[in-house]
Write an enzyme that holds these catalytic residues in place. Structure first.
Site, PDB file in Angstrom:
ATOM      1  N   ASN A 169     -24.064 -33.892   0.293  1.00  0.00           N
ATOM      2  CA  ASN A 169     -23.522 -32.606   0.748  1.00  0.00           C
ATOM      3  C   ASN A 169     -24.623 -31.577   0.987  1.00  0.00           C
ATOM      4  O   ASN A 169     -24.428 -30.653   1.787  1.00  0.00           O
ATOM      5  CB  ASN A 169     -22.510 -32.075  -0.265  1.00  0.00           C
ATOM      6  CG  ASN A 169     -21.200 -32.848  -0.229  1.00  0.00           C
ATOM      7  OD1 ASN A 169     -20.681 -33.144   0.842  1.00  0.00           O
ATOM      8  ND2 ASN A 169     -20.683 -33.206  -1.390  1.00  0.00           N
TER       9      ASN A 169
ATOM     10  N   ASP B  38     -12.070 -39.252   8.997  1.00  0.00           N
ATOM     11  CA  ASP B  38     -13.080 -38.193   9.089  1.00  0.00           C
ATOM     12  C   ASP B  38     -14.478 -38.752   9.340  1.00  0.00           C
ATOM     13  O   ASP B  38     -15.419 -38.002   9.581  1.00  0.00           O
ATOM     14  CB  ASP B  38     -13.076 -37.327   7.827  1.00  0.00           C
ATOM     15  CG  ASP B  38     -13.418 -38.118   6.568  1.00  0.00           C
ATOM     16  OD1 ASP B  38     -13.860 -39.287   6.663  1.00  0.00           O
ATOM     17  OD2 ASP B  38     -13.241 -37.554   5.468  1.00  0.00           O
TER      18      ASP B  38
ATOM     19  N   HIS C  71     -15.981 -40.355   4.728  1.00  0.00           N
ATOM     20  CA  HIS C  71     -15.614 -40.986   3.454  1.00  0.00           C
ATOM     21  C   HIS C  71     -15.176 -42.434   3.666  1.00  0.00           C
ATOM     22  O   HIS C  71     -14.284 -42.690   4.486  1.00  0.00           O
ATOM     23  CB  HIS C  71     -14.492 -40.195   2.780  1.00  0.00           C
ATOM     24  CG  HIS C  71     -14.882 -38.792   2.455  1.00  0.00           C
ATOM     25  ND1 HIS C  71     -14.611 -37.728   3.284  1.00  0.00           N
ATOM     26  CD2 HIS C  71     -15.549 -38.287   1.388  1.00  0.00           C
ATOM     27  CE1 HIS C  71     -15.085 -36.618   2.756  1.00  0.00           C
ATOM     28  NE2 HIS C  71     -15.661 -36.927   1.603  1.00  0.00           N
TER      29      HIS C  71
ATOM     30  N   SER D 172     -17.747 -36.525  -3.539  1.00  0.00           N
ATOM     31  CA  SER D 172     -16.494 -37.146  -3.113  1.00  0.00           C
ATOM     32  C   SER D 172     -16.589 -38.662  -2.986  1.00  0.00           C
ATOM     33  O   SER D 172     -15.580 -39.367  -3.106  1.00  0.00           O
ATOM     34  CB  SER D 172     -16.056 -36.550  -1.767  1.00  0.00           C
ATOM     35  OG  SER D 172     -17.079 -36.689  -0.801  1.00  0.00           O
TER      36      SER D 172
ATOM     37  N   GLY E 266     -17.179 -32.461  -2.759  1.00  0.00           N
ATOM     38  CA  GLY E 266     -17.898 -31.310  -2.231  1.00  0.00           C
ATOM     39  C   GLY E 266     -19.096 -30.891  -3.055  1.00  0.00           C
ATOM     40  O   GLY E 266     -19.793 -29.932  -2.699  1.00  0.00           O
TER      41      GLY E 266
END
Length: 226
Positions: free
Chosen positions: A117, A201, A204, A51, A88
C-alpha cells in the site's frame, strides 16, 4: 565468660554455615529439575499484514494465514497463529501498532507483510525502508524471529521505482539478519494470465491463489521454526 560466648557464637555460626552449604546444592538441583520439567512455550506466530493477509473479499478461513494454521497442524507443529492484518495498512500503520502487539502476544515469530500500500499510494521508498527496519528491529529486540514478505509493483510505476521497491525488502532483511520472501505473489501475478487469479479489482487475489501464496511463505517460515 565473654571469651566463652564468642566461642559459642563462632561454633553456632560455623554449624549454620555448614547446614546452609549442604542445603544449597540440593535446592539448586531441585530448582534446575523444576525448570527442566517446564516445557518450552510452543511457537507463537504474529502476522502483521495488509489486505492480502486480511482475507479481503474472501470467505473467512480461505486466506493464506488460515491455510498456514492447517499446514502447521498437518506437519504436527504445535504453534499459535494470530493474524493482526488490516486492509489498507501501510508500513507506517504497522509500525504504530507493533509495540502494543508485541507486548500483548509476546510472539516468537513475526511475519511482516507490508509495503504494497505504500507503493500504491506513491509514498517515499525511504520511509518504507525505515519503517520496515524499525519493525524488524523492534520484533527482534522483543525476542522474535522475523520474516519479511516482499512485494513488487506493476511496470507502469516505472522501471527505476519498481526495481528499487522490489529490492528494499532484501536490503532490510540482509542488514537486520532477518529472513525474507522476495515476492509474495510469485506464481500468482507473474503468470501468463495473471488476471485469472485476481478479483475484479485486479489487486486482491482470489481464494484459488492463496495456496500458492502460502507456498511462497512456508519454506522460509518453516526454517525459522526449526
Amino acid at each position: 565468660m565473654i571469651r566463652d560466648l564468642h566461642r559459642r557464637h563462632f561454633i553456632l555460626s560455623a554449624a549454620t554455615g555448614a547446614v546452609v552449604g549442604a542445603c544449597a546444592p540440593a535446592a539448586w538441583a531441585q530448582a534446575s529439575a523444576k525448570a527442566a520439567a517446564t516445557p518450552p512455550r510452543p511457537p507463537f506466530i504474529l502476522v502483521l499484514g495488509d489486505s492480502l493477509s486480511a482475507e479481503y473479499g474472501l470467505a473467512r478461513g480461505t486466506g493464506w494465514v488460515a491455510l498456514l494454521e492447517k499446514q502447521l497442524a498437518q506437519d504436527k507443529l504445535a504453534a499459535t497463529v494470530v493474524n493482526a492484518s488490516v486492509s489498507g495498512e501501510t508500513t507506517a500503520g504497522g509500525r504504530s501498532r507493533l509495540a502494543a502487539l508485541l507486548a500483548q502476544h509476546k510472539p516468537s515469530h513475526v511475519v511482516i507483510e507490508l509495503g504494497g500500500n505504500d507503493a500504491l499510494r506513491g509514498l517515499p521508498l525511504k520511509n518504507t525502508e525505515e519503517n520496515l527496519t524499525w519493525m524488524t528491529q523492534a520484533a527482534q529486540k522483543a525476542g522474535a524471529r522475523v520474516l519479511l514478505v516482499g512485494m513488487q509493483v506493476p511496470p507502469n510505476y516505472g522501471a527505476d521505482y519498481a526495481n528499487r521497491f522490489a529490492g528494499l525488502f532484501a536490503t532490510v532483511a540482509q542488514a537486520q539478519k532477518a529472513a525474507v520472501v522476495p515476492f509474495f505473489l510469485k506464481g500468482v501475478a507473474d503468470g501468463a494470465d495473471p488476471t485469472r487469479l485476481f478479483q475484479p479489482d485486479r489487486i486482491h487475489p482470489r481464494a484459488e491463489a492463496h495456496p500458492q501464496m502460502l507456498a511462497n511463505v512456508w519454506p522460509e517460515l518453516r526454517k525459522l521454526l526449526r
